[in-house]
Every structure is written in C-alpha cells, then in structure tokens.
Scaffold this motif. Structure first.
Motif, short mmCIF file in Angstrom:
data_model
loop_
_atom_site.label_atom_id
_atom_site.label_comp_id
_atom_site.label_asym_id
_atom_site.label_seq_id
_atom_site.Cartn_x
_atom_site.Cartn_y
_atom_site.Cartn_z
N THR A 139 46.47 33.65 39.97
CA THR A 139 45.31 33.86 38.91
C THR A 139 44.60 32.94 38.70
O THR A 139 43.82 32.61 37.83
N THR A 147 46.96 36.63 51.46
CA THR A 147 46.96 37.79 50.60
C THR A 147 48.56 38.41 50.28
O THR A 147 49.55 38.46 51.15
N GLN A 200 42.68 38.84 35.03
CA GLN A 200 41.44 39.57 35.94
C GLN A 200 41.73 39.18 37.35
O GLN A 200 40.99 39.85 38.01
N ARG A 201 42.18 38.08 37.31
CA ARG A 201 42.15 37.34 38.86
C ARG A 201 43.51 37.63 39.61
O ARG A 201 43.57 37.12 40.71
N PRO A 203 45.69 39.25 42.27
CA PRO A 203 45.21 39.85 43.38
C PRO A 203 44.98 41.25 43.19
O PRO A 203 45.92 42.18 42.64
N LYS A 204 44.14 42.07 44.10
CA LYS A 204 43.98 43.61 44.07
C LYS A 204 45.08 44.09 45.00
O LYS A 204 45.44 43.57 45.94
N HIS A 205 45.36 45.37 44.58
CA HIS A 205 45.99 46.37 45.73
C HIS A 205 47.53 45.88 46.15
O HIS A 205 47.84 45.80 47.14
N LEU A 237 48.47 43.74 33.21
CA LEU A 237 47.79 44.38 34.60
C LEU A 237 47.14 45.77 34.42
O LEU A 237 46.80 46.51 35.28
N HIS A 240 43.95 46.42 35.48
CA HIS A 240 43.78 45.97 36.76
C HIS A 240 44.64 46.43 37.88
O HIS A 240 44.10 46.69 39.18
N ASN A 241 45.64 47.01 37.71
CA ASN A 241 46.63 47.28 38.66
C ASN A 241 47.59 48.47 38.17
O ASN A 241 48.27 48.31 37.16
#
Length: 272
Positions: A139, A147, A200-201, A203-205, A237, A240-241
C-alpha cells in the motif's frame, strides 16, 4: 501468377517463423509463492508450510532470501522457469524490527524478484506480523511491484496484540468488521487508522484467505491475537475488495496455525 503465389508462400513461411520465434521469446516465469514470518519468528515459522506444499502438490522451494539487519539481501538458490510451483522463503535476521522497517526489506526483495528474475505475478503466505508488514508494503505510494494474485493470512494482528495494546474481550467489532477501538501505533506496529488511510492502495482483484485461530476458551483469541484484530482486515478492505474468505480454526493457538495439517490443507487448496 506463379510468381505471385511463390512470393505469397515465401512471406507466409517467413511470417510463420516470426510468430514461432516471438512465442518462444515470451515464455513467462511461473508464479512464485512467498512465505513471510512475523515478529520474533524465524525460518521455522514457515518451514512446515513449505514442506507441506512440497509434499502435497509437488511444489518446490527454489530460493531463500535472508535480509540482514542492515537490509542487505542474501539470496540462496535460483529462480527456475522449469518449476511450475516455485516457493520462496523470506527471513529477517533482525526479527524484532518494526513492521515499517520490514516493509523496506520486503520492498527490496520484491523488486529484486521483479527486476532480476522477471517475476510479474506472485502469491503470499504470511504469519502474524508478517501480514502487517506485507500490507504496508503493497500500500506504499508510487512503488512498482509485481502483481499480487493470491494472499493467505495466518493470524494477522491488524488491530492490536494481546499484552501489548489489546486484551481478551476488550475490543468489539461493529458493522463490516469495523473495530470499536482503533489502537494507536507503537514501536512495532502502525496504528489501525494508519492502515485504514492507505488501504485504498491495496492491489485490485486479489483473492484473500484469512485463517484465524480461536482457542474456544472464552478469550476469543488464539492466545496472542484476538479475533477482532484478525478479522479487522475485512474493514480495511470492505469498500475495496470483496474476495476475502474468513476461516476460523477452533482450538488452534497462534503458533499452531502454521503447524496444523488442517490449515495446510486449506491454504494449499486455495493457492493451487
């Protein structure tokens, strides 16, 4: 007409060779799974996890990265493209450094894997405070890393540790697993609000498996970390997730979580 056909045939052959060469050049590196111990932990904290993966799914430990107290990386082994399920163990010589310091070390290790060994994707299995250090690592602002695909949390103390700033049944969880009390930073850990500020930083997915212990003795803890602290990752999260799976292991203590055959079965199935 024959000349035209010949020219077309020649170009087709040349084009085919070009495609074959390009495809060979783009051979990708297998996705490694990294293992991170917590404060006071050693290689023994993750040795059993690695052995279980090698035994059950034919994974292979290919590298050990030992971080010296000054942050120097000592790499043993080599990353082989032939290994389909490579395992990498990360150990800290100074295992009592703050998670913020460990964040600097993890960043160096991940960038080494990315820049020298061509790692583009990776998984992580972390125990205890290794999870907080890892959360801080991914983050950070404006830091390029590979990734993150899958993340296994074992006993993550995201909001307090028993005997340090938390106690049995002292804190409660509200809606969306929000802690009623946010513990402040200390010499080892950042404050919960600090983690929330950078969440919020994350990682996505990313698919996340959160495994936590409950001694079932009325303390609602694994003896060192309370359930509220372990489940508070969900609130960090929740906007976010939505891919977090929480799994409670009844009767297992903090250290037993990285020694349990049942726990090994769950995280290994999740990763592979």
């Amino acid at each position: 007409m024959k000349k035209i056909r010949l020219i077309v045939l020649i170009f087709a052959i040349l084009f085919g060779i070009s495609i074959s060469t390009t495809a060979h050049a783009k051979t990708t590196v297998a996705t490694p799974t990294l293992f991170i111990h917590g404060l006071g932990g050693t290689k023994k904290s993750t040795d059993g996890l690695i052995t279980a993966a090698e035994t059950k799914v034919n994974a292979k430990k290919v590298m050990t990265i030992t971080v010296a107290a000054d942050g120097t990386l000592d790499v043993q082994g080599s990353f082989s493209k032939q290994v389909k399920k490579p395992l990498i163990q990360i150990n800290f010589t100074n295992n009592e450094a703050s998670t913020t310091t460990q964040t600097q070390w993890l960043t160096k290790a991940l960038q080494l894997l990315q820049n020298k060994y061509g790692v583009t994707k990776y998984n992580v299995v972390a125990h205890s405070a290794g999870n907080v250090a890892f959360f801080q690592t991914v983050t950070q602002k404006s830091v390029k890393l590979p990734t993150l695909k899958k993340y296994v949390i074992l006993a993550g103390p995201f909001n307090g540790v028993v005997g340090m700033n938390d106690a049995a049944n002292q804190n409660q969880l509200l809606k969306h697993y929000q802690p009623q009390t946010y513990y402040a930073a200390n010499n080892y850990y950042p404050g919960y609000q600090q983690l929330l500020d950078v969440s919020q930083r994350f990682p996505k997915h990313v698919k996340i498996l959160n495994i936590y212990g409950d001694l079932n003795d009325g303390t609602h803890s694994d003896g060192l970390v309370t359930i509220q602290s372990e489940l508070s990752i969900n609130y960090l999260l929740y906007k976010h997730n939505d891919q977090i799976k929480n799994v409670k292991m009844v009767g297992l203590s903090h250290t037993e979580l990285h020694k349990s055959a049942k726990v090994n079965q769950k995280w290994i199935k999740f990763i592979w």
